[in-house]
Design a protein around this motif. Structure first.
Motif, PDB file in Angstrom:
ATOM      1  N   GLU A  59      -3.152  -1.450  -4.171  1.00 52.44           N
ATOM      2  CA  GLU A  59      -3.953  -1.538  -3.467  1.00 52.44           C
ATOM      3  C   GLU A  59      -4.655  -2.582  -3.619  1.00 52.44           C
ATOM      4  O   GLU A  59      -5.790  -3.327  -3.397  1.00 52.44           O
ATOM      5  CB  GLU A  59      -4.969  -0.132  -3.408  1.00 52.44           C
ATOM      6  CG  GLU A  59      -4.510   1.428  -3.261  1.00 52.44           C
ATOM      7  CD  GLU A  59      -4.575   1.005  -1.977  1.00 52.44           C
ATOM      8  OE1 GLU A  59      -5.423   0.085  -1.125  1.00 52.44           O
ATOM      9  OE2 GLU A  59      -4.136   1.528  -1.395  1.00 52.44           O
ATOM     10  N   GLN A 101       0.734  -1.493  -0.202  1.00 56.44           N
ATOM     11  CA  GLN A 101       0.592   0.206  -0.172  1.00 56.44           C
ATOM     12  C   GLN A 101       1.082   1.422   0.271  1.00 56.44           C
ATOM     13  O   GLN A 101       0.183   2.380   0.100  1.00 56.44           O
ATOM     14  CB  GLN A 101      -0.982  -0.325   1.225  1.00 56.44           C
ATOM     15  CG  GLN A 101      -2.071  -1.123   1.278  1.00 56.44           C
ATOM     16  CD  GLN A 101      -3.263  -1.253   2.432  1.00 56.44           C
ATOM     17  OE1 GLN A 101      -2.455  -0.414   3.556  1.00 56.44           O
ATOM     18  NE2 GLN A 101      -4.339  -1.987   2.204  1.00 56.44           N
ATOM     19  N   ARG A 102       1.859   1.536   0.635  1.00 52.27           N
ATOM     20  CA  ARG A 102       2.529   2.322   0.279  1.00 52.27           C
ATOM     21  C   ARG A 102       3.237   2.889  -0.967  1.00 52.27           C
ATOM     22  O   ARG A 102       3.503   4.139  -0.941  1.00 52.27           O
ATOM     23  CB  ARG A 102       4.158   2.346   1.377  1.00 52.27           C
ATOM     24  CG  ARG A 102       3.257   1.996   2.680  1.00 52.27           C
ATOM     25  CD  ARG A 102       5.318   2.741   3.627  1.00 52.27           C
ATOM     26  NE  ARG A 102       5.696   1.458   3.450  1.00 52.27           N
ATOM     27  CZ  ARG A 102       6.188   0.411   4.596  1.00 52.27           C
ATOM     28  NH1 ARG A 102       4.845   0.245   5.437  1.00 52.27           N
ATOM     29  NH2 ARG A 102       6.917  -0.594   4.186  1.00 52.27           N
ATOM     30  N   GLY A 127       1.366   2.418  -3.788  1.00 54.69           N
ATOM     31  CA  GLY A 127       0.355   2.504  -4.191  1.00 54.69           C
ATOM     32  C   GLY A 127      -0.435   1.497  -4.920  1.00 54.69           C
ATOM     33  O   GLY A 127      -1.499   1.537  -5.884  1.00 54.69           O
ATOM     34  N   GLN A 150      -2.798  -4.352  -9.500  1.00 53.79           N
ATOM     35  CA  GLN A 150      -1.896  -3.930  -9.686  1.00 53.79           C
ATOM     36  C   GLN A 150      -0.688  -4.009 -10.131  1.00 53.79           C
ATOM     37  O   GLN A 150       0.324  -3.973 -10.153  1.00 53.79           O
ATOM     38  CB  GLN A 150      -1.293  -2.830  -9.107  1.00 53.79           C
ATOM     39  CG  GLN A 150      -2.960  -1.319  -9.301  1.00 53.79           C
ATOM     40  CD  GLN A 150      -2.933  -0.582  -7.956  1.00 53.79           C
ATOM     41  OE1 GLN A 150      -3.666  -0.590  -7.217  1.00 53.79           O
ATOM     42  NE2 GLN A 150      -2.944   0.749  -8.197  1.00 53.79           N
TER      43      GLN A 150
END
Length: 512
Positions: free
Chosen positions: A207, A202-203, A205, A211
């Protein structure tokens, strides 16, 4: 997606709370928190929906939760993980009416059950999987259980469908053709990995699973560890994750106790033969073969340690004759200090066994994998399993990290297969690659190609192959950029050269 299995998930949200309310119906509808603590503090391990409406969350300190809820509003009970698991196991027994194979979720504190429903849909008529899922949901509701049911091709997708998909239109059913598209829409929390890995994704990006799939696959283990790649493969069906009955199978063991201690080698050999025949019959009934067999000889002396023989096999076998041959090879160099009181044979690891049909006419046996397995088993029994090695491929662009040797009898189910291009590249690598080779003088032409070098005197380069660019990953610290060349000198030597592109320095990375 290579899997064809079907898995049904029965998810029981807040199972510790549900279990407590099943035992004490007067707790239904009241704010409830189950707490666990140590010598320093006590925290909330699970809480009901009514408690969450008051702002209470898992991990909160108990005094803070009581203050947030208000005086006397929050009911506190001790969290009993063992009782939760035992209650879930009893529920799994009842669920065997729907499937012969029911398993608990693979978690430290499971909250769901998994059913292997492969091939069961036709038994429920048209739209069989949906009707089966509805029947399970109706049964759970009649038993006063709050439950969510989903069906998918893999265990990971079934769990994710139950937890992350809206169920307004009935139980989620994920078809095989929709599996990958469905997986790409899931959040990364569906991967069942540690919270630290989720936070790291998540850090960056990331999610969703989609991805994550856009990243280079080879970089995942080095950045996030092997667990993330394994869970991703299991989710997509690229790695097996079978549903195994929680009841388990009894151990494959056979024991022979002598009335009096025995020192006769022929008698001990006969007993080992009988015990190996017993475990072989058990394995045949289970349709599995042994990968590791332990043969213990308990000695007559009270302070003497048992004499143990460990058979590690390259390919699973249920042949008592083959196991006895391997045991005999091991025992050729074993000497018993005193008489033997008992012999025990235990199968420590098993795997599904492949059926093999005999050929009518003799053929070339050099490519026979069964013959290769017999050879490796006999060699490992004679010289030791750690001395019979195979080549294992690792995910690295650096040739020094791309291949490693590992005992041939370890992890035999992992097939090592190379494409034609990979095999040709592997054959160009030298047997030894020193890490501290000194620099050497290399003469190059105007194109930077080696034409001569100092190697036991000045030698001309007769032939060369290359260059091949090698760059290490930035996450390993200072990056390395070099070109690899394969050269043949006029004195017959064949070398693997590395040219450091930063220092323009040549080194001999290996000799053939």
């Amino acid at each position: 997606m290579r899997t064809t299995s079907r898995t049904l998930c029965l998810w029981l949200p807040d199972w510790p709370v549900q279990r407590s309310r099943r035992e004490r119906p007067e707790l239904v509808g009241k704010p409830l928190a189950l707490c666990v603590g140590d010598a320093r503090t006590e925290r909330v391990a699970a809480c009901s929906v009514e408690a969450r409406r008051l702002g209470i969350a898992v991990g909160m300190k108990t005094p803070d939760a009581q203050g947030l809820a208000g005086p006397g509003r929050l009911l506190l009970l001790p969290h009993r993980a063992g009782a939760d698991r035992r209650a879930l196991e009893r529920l799994a027994v009842e669920c065997e009416r729907f499937s012969p194979v029911v398993s608990l979720e693979d978690a430290e504190e499971p909250e769901g059950l998994l059913f292997d429903v492969t091939g069961l849909a036709p038994l429920w008529g048209d739209d069989g999987e949906k009707r089966l899922a509805e029947a399970v949901a109706q049964w759970a509701g009649a038993d006063r259980l709050e439950a969510v049911v989903a069906v998918a091709p893999t265990v990971g997708l079934a769990l994710a469908a139950a937890r992350f998909v809206s169920r307004d239109a009935g139980p989620p059913i994920v078809e095989q053709r929709q599996a990958r598209a469905f997986a790409e829409r899931l959040p990364v929390e569906a991967l069942r990995v540690e919270a630290a890995i989720i936070e790291g994704l998540q850090r960056l990006g990331i999610e969703s699973i989609g991805q994550l799939l856009d990243l280079p696959r080879a970089s995942l283990p080095s950045r996030f560890g092997a667990e993330l790649a394994r869970r991703l493969d299991q989710l997509l069906g690229d790695a097996p994750e079978p549903v195994e009955s929680f009841r388990g199978e009894p151990p494959l063991v056979a024991v022979w106790d002598f009335e009096s201690a025995v020192a006769c080698a022929a008698t001990l050999q006969h007993v080992r033969h009988e015990l190996l025949c017993r475990v072989a019959e058990q394995m045949k009934r289970r349709r599995c073969g042994a990968l590791r067999v332990l043969i213990d000889h308990r000695l007559d002396a009270a302070d003497a340690a048992p004499v143990r023989v460990v058979l590690r096999l390259f390919r699973p076998t249920a042949s008592a004759r083959e196991l006895e041959e391997l045991a005999t090879l091991h025992l050729d160099s074993v000497r018993f200090p005193c008489a033997v009181r008992a012999v025990r044979v235990l199968v420590g690891a098993t795997a599904p066994i492949d059926s093999r049909q005999r050929t009518l006419f003799d053929s070339d046996q050099r490519e026979d994998p069964h013959a290769l397995a017999l050879l490796i088993n006999r060699l490992a029994s004679r010289v030791g399993g750690d001395h019979v090695l195979r080549i294992a491929k690792r995910s690295s662009i650096d040739p020094r990290r791309a291949y490693a040797t590992t005992p041939a009898t370890d992890a035999p189910a992992e097939a090592f297969a190379l494409t034609t291009r990979q095999a040709a590249k592997a054959r160009r690598l030298p047997v030894t690659m020193p890490s501290d080779a000194p620099p050497v003088g290399v003469e190059t032409n105007q194109h930077g190609e080696p034409v001569a070098m100092q190697w036991r005197g000045r030698c001309a380069v007769v032939r060369y192959w290359g260059p091949e660019r090698i760059e290490t990953g930035w996450w390993r610290g200072r990056s390395v950029r070099r070109d690899a060349w394969w050269v043949e000198l006029d004195n017959g030597a064949r070398l693997w050269l590395h040219c450091d592109l930063r220092r323009r320095q040549w080194r001999v990375a290996g000799e053939f």
